[in-house]
Write a protein that holds these residues in place. Structure first.
Motif, PDB file in Angstrom:
ATOM      1  N   ASN A   1      10.072   3.774   0.108  1.00  0.00           N
ATOM      2  CA  ASN A   1      10.412   4.135  -1.235  1.00  0.00           C
ATOM      3  C   ASN A   1       9.434   4.481  -2.207  1.00  0.00           C
ATOM      4  O   ASN A   1       9.587   4.639  -3.099  1.00  0.00           O
ATOM      5  N   GLY A   2       8.058   4.469  -1.739  1.00  0.00           N
ATOM      6  CA  GLY A   2       7.160   4.909  -2.841  1.00  0.00           C
ATOM      7  C   GLY A   2       6.525   3.921  -3.708  1.00  0.00           C
ATOM      8  O   GLY A   2       6.375   4.132  -4.719  1.00  0.00           O
ATOM      9  N   ILE A   3       6.846   2.629  -3.253  1.00  0.00           N
ATOM     10  CA  ILE A   3       6.580   1.392  -4.366  1.00  0.00           C
ATOM     11  C   ILE A   3       4.985   1.687  -4.707  1.00  0.00           C
ATOM     12  O   ILE A   3       4.357   1.972  -3.488  1.00  0.00           O
ATOM     13  N   PRO A   4       4.597   1.392  -5.779  1.00  0.00           N
ATOM     14  CA  PRO A   4       3.188   1.592  -6.198  1.00  0.00           C
ATOM     15  C   PRO A   4       2.450   0.367  -5.354  1.00  0.00           C
ATOM     16  O   PRO A   4       2.841  -0.623  -5.326  1.00  0.00           O
ATOM     17  N   ALA A   5       1.245   0.831  -5.115  1.00  0.00           N
ATOM     18  CA  ALA A   5       0.323  -0.415  -4.451  1.00  0.00           C
ATOM     19  C   ALA A   5      -0.030  -1.542  -5.477  1.00  0.00           C
ATOM     20  O   ALA A   5      -0.393  -1.139  -6.517  1.00  0.00           O
ATOM     21  N   ILE A   6      -0.127  -2.448  -4.876  1.00  0.00           N
ATOM     22  CA  ILE A   6      -0.073  -3.918  -5.761  1.00  0.00           C
ATOM     23  C   ILE A   6      -0.411  -4.888  -4.675  1.00  0.00           C
ATOM     24  O   ILE A   6      -0.091  -5.052  -3.442  1.00  0.00           O
ATOM     25  N   GLU A   7      -1.134  -6.023  -5.103  1.00  0.00           N
ATOM     26  CA  GLU A   7      -1.236  -7.429  -4.142  1.00  0.00           C
ATOM     27  C   GLU A   7      -1.196  -8.331  -5.272  1.00  0.00           C
ATOM     28  O   GLU A   7      -1.715  -8.497  -6.109  1.00  0.00           O
ATOM     29  N   SER A   8      -0.033  -9.240  -4.904  1.00  0.00           N
ATOM     30  CA  SER A   8       0.113 -10.477  -5.560  1.00  0.00           C
ATOM     31  C   SER A   8       0.213 -11.719  -4.926  1.00  0.00           C
ATOM     32  O   SER A   8       0.725 -11.570  -3.571  1.00  0.00           O
ATOM     33  N   GLU A   9       0.131 -12.913  -5.212  1.00  0.00           N
ATOM     34  CA  GLU A   9       0.253 -13.886  -4.673  1.00  0.00           C
ATOM     35  C   GLU A   9       0.909 -15.278  -5.244  1.00  0.00           C
ATOM     36  O   GLU A   9       0.357 -14.989  -6.502  1.00  0.00           O
ATOM     37  N   LEU A  10       1.642 -15.882  -4.883  1.00  0.00           N
ATOM     38  CA  LEU A  10       2.332 -17.031  -5.729  1.00  0.00           C
ATOM     39  C   LEU A  10       2.191 -18.269  -4.733  1.00  0.00           C
ATOM     40  O   LEU A  10       2.592 -18.302  -3.513  1.00  0.00           O
ATOM     41  N   VAL A  11       1.474 -19.365  -5.434  1.00  0.00           N
ATOM     42  CA  VAL A  11       1.289 -20.622  -4.822  1.00  0.00           C
ATOM     43  C   VAL A  11       1.943 -21.694  -5.728  1.00  0.00           C
ATOM     44  O   VAL A  11       1.656 -21.881  -6.664  1.00  0.00           O
ATOM     45  N   THR A  12       2.557 -22.567  -4.882  1.00  0.00           N
ATOM     46  CA  THR A  12       3.249 -23.909  -5.752  1.00  0.00           C
ATOM     47  C   THR A  12       2.917 -25.160  -4.718  1.00  0.00           C
ATOM     48  O   THR A  12       2.757 -24.931  -3.528  1.00  0.00           O
ATOM     49  N   ALA A  13       2.595 -26.025  -5.513  1.00  0.00           N
ATOM     50  CA  ALA A  13       2.256 -27.489  -4.692  1.00  0.00           C
ATOM     51  C   ALA A  13       2.888 -28.629  -5.462  1.00  0.00           C
ATOM     52  O   ALA A  13       3.427 -28.612  -6.601  1.00  0.00           O
TER      53      ALA A  13
ATOM     54  N   THR B   1       0.771  -1.418   0.202  1.00  0.00           N
ATOM     55  CA  THR B   1      -0.189  -0.092  -0.037  1.00  0.00           C
ATOM     56  C   THR B   1       1.038   1.083   0.106  1.00  0.00           C
ATOM     57  O   THR B   1       2.148   1.095   0.026  1.00  0.00           O
ATOM     58  N   GLU B   2       0.102   2.443  -0.012  1.00  0.00           N
ATOM     59  CA  GLU B   2       1.117   3.731  -0.186  1.00  0.00           C
ATOM     60  C   GLU B   2       1.854   3.847   1.355  1.00  0.00           C
ATOM     61  O   GLU B   2       3.116   4.203   1.402  1.00  0.00           O
ATOM     62  N   GLU B   3       1.381   3.218   2.309  1.00  0.00           N
ATOM     63  CA  GLU B   3       2.033   3.224   3.554  1.00  0.00           C
ATOM     64  C   GLU B   3       2.980   2.187   3.963  1.00  0.00           C
ATOM     65  O   GLU B   3       3.824   2.259   4.756  1.00  0.00           O
ATOM     66  N   SER B   4       2.596   0.777   3.473  1.00  0.00           N
ATOM     67  CA  SER B   4       3.290  -0.199   4.013  1.00  0.00           C
ATOM     68  C   SER B   4       3.514  -1.361   2.914  1.00  0.00           C
ATOM     69  O   SER B   4       2.961  -1.504   2.143  1.00  0.00           O
ATOM     70  N   ILE B   5       4.590  -2.261   3.387  1.00  0.00           N
ATOM     71  CA  ILE B   5       4.673  -3.522   2.483  1.00  0.00           C
ATOM     72  C   ILE B   5       4.700  -4.740   3.559  1.00  0.00           C
ATOM     73  O   ILE B   5       5.080  -4.743   4.605  1.00  0.00           O
TER      74      ILE B   5
END
Length: 70
Positions: free
Chosen positions: A58-70, A27-31
């Motif tokens: 560092n002002g990284i743009p807001a994003i949400e991602s997920e990686l799942v391996t099985a 988010t704009e505030e946290s990682i």
């Protein structure tokens, strides 16, 4: 990266990972980084997790991602 210390898991168990889930929420505030490992230990499936949050200085743009391996 000292994963065995972070997860309190013997290094040899990292060769037998059954599932890995990595989720990052920026988010704009946290990682926020969440990692879950599923690994057999003494013939039982066990889950180990880690959740770390830091300020997004560092002002990284807001994003949400997920990686799942099985």
């Amino acid at each position: 990266l000292n994963a065995s210390k972070i997860f309190n898991l013997d290094k040899s168990h990292f060769n037998n990972l059954t599932k890995i889930t990595i989720q990052s929420i920026i988010t704009e505030e946290s990682i926020n980084l969440k990692v879950t490992l599923v690994v057999p230990v003494h013939n039982k499936t066990q889950t180990f997790g880690m959740n770390r949050i830091t300020t997004n200085l560092n002002g990284i743009p807001a994003i949400e991602s997920e990686l799942v391996t099985a």
